[in-house]
Every structure is written in structure tokens, then in C-alpha cells.
Design an enzyme around this catalytic site. Sequence first.
Site, short mmCIF file in Angstrom:
data_model
loop_
_atom_site.label_atom_id
_atom_site.label_comp_id
_atom_site.label_asym_id
_atom_site.label_seq_id
_atom_site.Cartn_x
_atom_site.Cartn_y
_atom_site.Cartn_z
N CYS A 38 0.81 -1.22 0.00
CA CYS A 38 0.00 0.00 0.00
C CYS A 38 0.84 1.26 0.00
CB CYS A 38 -1.00 0.00 1.15
SG CYS A 38 -0.24 -0.02 2.76
N HIS A 40 -2.01 1.38 6.75
CA HIS A 40 -2.60 1.51 5.43
C HIS A 40 -2.35 2.95 4.99
CE1 HIS A 40 -5.04 0.98 2.01
NE2 HIS A 40 -5.95 1.83 2.40
#
Lengths: 280, 255
Positions: free
Chosen positions: B22, B97
Site C-alpha cells: 500500500c 494503510h
Amino acid sequence: MADSGTLLAFKAGRAFRREGTNFVDPSPAKGAILLRREDDLLHLMWKNRTSNEVEEDLILFPSDATFLKVSQAPGRVYVLKFSSSNQRHFFWMQDASSVRDEEFVNNVNGFLMDPDYEASWGSSSQPSTSTSTAGASQSSAPSNFQATPEQLAQLQQLLTSAVGSGAAPPSNVSLNNILTPANITPLFTSHPDLIPTLFPHLPPDLPMPPSPEVLQRIISSPQFRSAVSSFDQALRTGLLGGLVRGLGLPEEAGTGIEPFLRAIQSQAESERGEDTMDTD
Amino acid sequence: MSGNYDPEFPGFFAHQVVNNACATLAVLNALGNIPALKSGSQLTQLLEFTNGMDPQTRGLVITSSDWLREAHNSLSPPSAISLDGLGLPKQTEDAYHFVVYLPFMGFLYELDGLKPHAVSHGSYNETGEGWLSRAREVIENRIATYPPGALDFSLLALREDPLPLIQAELAELQAAGKQAEAADLVVKLESETSKRNRWNFENSLRRHNHVGLVHSLLVALAKAGKLESAKERAKGIMKERVSKAKSKGEAMDES
């Protein structure tokens, strides 16, 4: 036939599936597989050679079962498989010599297919011998009635899955709590001669020359602590036997945290002995 | 969710299709939207190639880019040990994230590779800090949705490398004899340089296989006769942690 209805017999041990798993544990009991014909029925029996008791007696209908080598485990492990049910019986050859394994297996399968099968025996023209007592077949060949501890350990390793079986019992010591700055930093002052032994293991592309200060920075760094953590976790799987050999340690050191630390202690003691063995 | 999906977002937006990627994906989602970005041939080609693609396809193309994968993987530790496939609890799997906030055509956008579309947070005032103040608002509101005291936030800014600019300006000032201003810039230059030294240090640690160091440290401790006591201390630490966790559990039961 010399014996009443015994078609063939050979030394074999049993192994049992651990409930709910794919693990099979060998039983060390000395035994023998006997194929007998009784009342027109084919029996496969397993007899305990120590107690002389028949502990397993399976009736087999023609082509109902096959005796197969377990391919996933190298070594002399076989399974009796039934086409009519999910039953599986595991066995392992107990004769020290594997020379006759194939012969026995072929003949077993022969009888399993057809009870009127005629056994064929390699070079010998004699019918199968009955080995019903433990001491009966003492031959001049160095045949072993016992499974040696090595054989057993080897078998255990072969039959069981890698993770978990070879691992040492869980340790409540975490390497991250041993390799702390609090434990390492005092070494710089108390044992400065040990510090240069660490330099060869530092990253080769460090943007500065190795020094105790750099060592301290490295030990406190998140990258190093994460590496220690991974190594700790890997060691707990018990699978690092091969890897630790590369560190000059015995294979046993790769089975867990405690064995690893013990091996390190020994290694340090023997090296320290060498250090002080100056001749003149 | 704050903001609104904008399925018509005309900028660069790629979906995350691989685990643990990510951060790299967020960087790409940012770079892909910088007008007139000066990039090398590989990145230029990648961005051009994905022009007009939907987010999912863009994500797949990015994943299959060899040079990108190599760059991404080059900073993971070399594994003499692979813990994959053993069913062990993963220690850090996408522990963070990453999501990108950026201005695009007068609007503040949020690009999250796990969301179906780009998210618009409305327009912003060009005066003062411009889009940054709107972004700050949105981010602070988002942080406020987590329990108080939560510390798991990391804010990174993608910016132009200031080093060449500082060096050029410094040369000018020195040539013009402006010693005072030059001195200020020298300080800035030193700060940038020491940052880069720190990054190089960290990267060399990231790429290194530390097993040899772990082993030799333990042997050194043993030779100094300190391994046993370190072990005992470590046991104590574990015991304390376990009993703390237990008492916390009990406290929660009582409420």
C-alpha cells in the site's frame, strides 16, 4: 506348509494416526505381520513379539485391500488400505535389513488379491518362515530385533509434519528481551576486546565506519529489533537445524530458543578455552 | 465515510491488488497526479501506458511491473528464513494503510487503493495555506474517529528534493559575497545532508541479514558471562507482561 495356515510373516511395527490430524505416530513395540488362512478366510494379524499376543486381526476379502508404500514419507512405511472403507492401518518394517521388503510386500498384495496366490520368494525355495517368537530367528546376519532410537527418531520425523514435531517445548524467553541496549552496552566497557568480534557482522554498506556508538545505534534500531523478532519466531518453529549449522552450531540448536541459547553457551566456552590456550 | 465518491475522477487512481504494497501504491497514486513530473523513462512509460485505464486494471499493470517490484522489494530484509506457508500468525501485515490526499483541479481528493473510487472532499480556499488547510481539517477529523490516545498515525509528505535548489542558491550567494545569507543556507544544507545520512544508515540496516550479528552478540554475552543473567531477566520480563495482561483482563471483566 510347515505351520497351520500361516502364509507369510515378517517383522513390522504399527503406527497410528493422531486424531483429527495428518500426523502418524509410530509405536515402538516389536511386532510382526502375519498372513494366515483360517476357515477359508484370509487374516492379516499383527502380533506383539514381546508379549506374543495377537493385537490386531483383520479379515480380508479378495481385492478388498492393498498394502502400499507411503510415498510422502521416505523410508519403510506402509499402509493397508481398504477399498470398502476408510480404514487405514499403518506399519513400518522392523527388520534391520530392507533387502526383503519388496518381496514381502509383493507377496502380501498377492494374497490380498487372491487367497489362492502362491507366494514366490526370491532366491530361496523355502516357504515363508514363521517368526512367531521373539528369539526364533537369530541369524548370523546382524539383524536387529529392536528399532534403534535413531530409527525411531528418523521415522518420527518422516511420518510427522515439520512444524511442531521437532520443536523444543515453548520458551518464555524472547531474544528481543536478551539483546537489549541495557544488556549489551555494559559490554563495551567491561569487555572491550569482544567488540571487534561484532564488526564483521555489521552491514557492509554502512555510511560510517564501525564503532561502539554505531553498534549501539544499530541495536536500538527498529530494523534490528524486527530482525531479532523474526529470528526468534523462526527458531520457535524448531526448523532452523540447517541454518544454525552455518553458524557453527549443532543441528539441535535450531530446534528452539532454549537449545539455541544452551548451544551458544557451549560455543562461547569452547572458544574462550581456545582464546586462553596460548602456547609459548 | 467522509467525502463523496467521484467515479469520474479524471486523474491517476490505481487499486491496490497486492498485499503489503500500500505504501508504494500510495506513492504512485501521488506521483501520477503531479503535473509535468520530471521522471525517468521507466516511470514515464508506466504512467503513459496506464493512461485512460480503470483503477483495477491500473493496479494490475503496476503489480506486474518488474522494475517497480524490484525497487519495492529491495528494502525488505534478505530472508535466509522464510516464514511463509507455515501458518504462523503474521507479525506485521499491512500494519499501516496508506492513503493519499492531494489537490486536483480545485478540489481536495483522497486516493485510497482499497476503495472503489477516488473520494472528493470538496473545494478549498486558494488563499493562505490553500489546499493544505482543508487537508489538515479532513485528516484531523479522521484521526478523531479513533479512540483517544491512539498513536498509530504516520504522516508523510511528497515534495521536491530541496538539495539541488539549496546547493544552487548557496553557490549564487557565495559568488555574490553575501556571507550572512550563505551561512543560513549552509545550516539548511547540513540539516538536509544529515537527514540523508540517517536514511542511508536505515536503508543499509533494512537490506542487511542480521542473523550473524544476533549470533555473535549472544556469543559475546556468553563469553562475558552475562548470558545467563540476561536470560533470567528476560524470563522476568515475560512473567510481568503476562501478569499485567491478565490483570488488565480481570479489570475489564469487572466493568
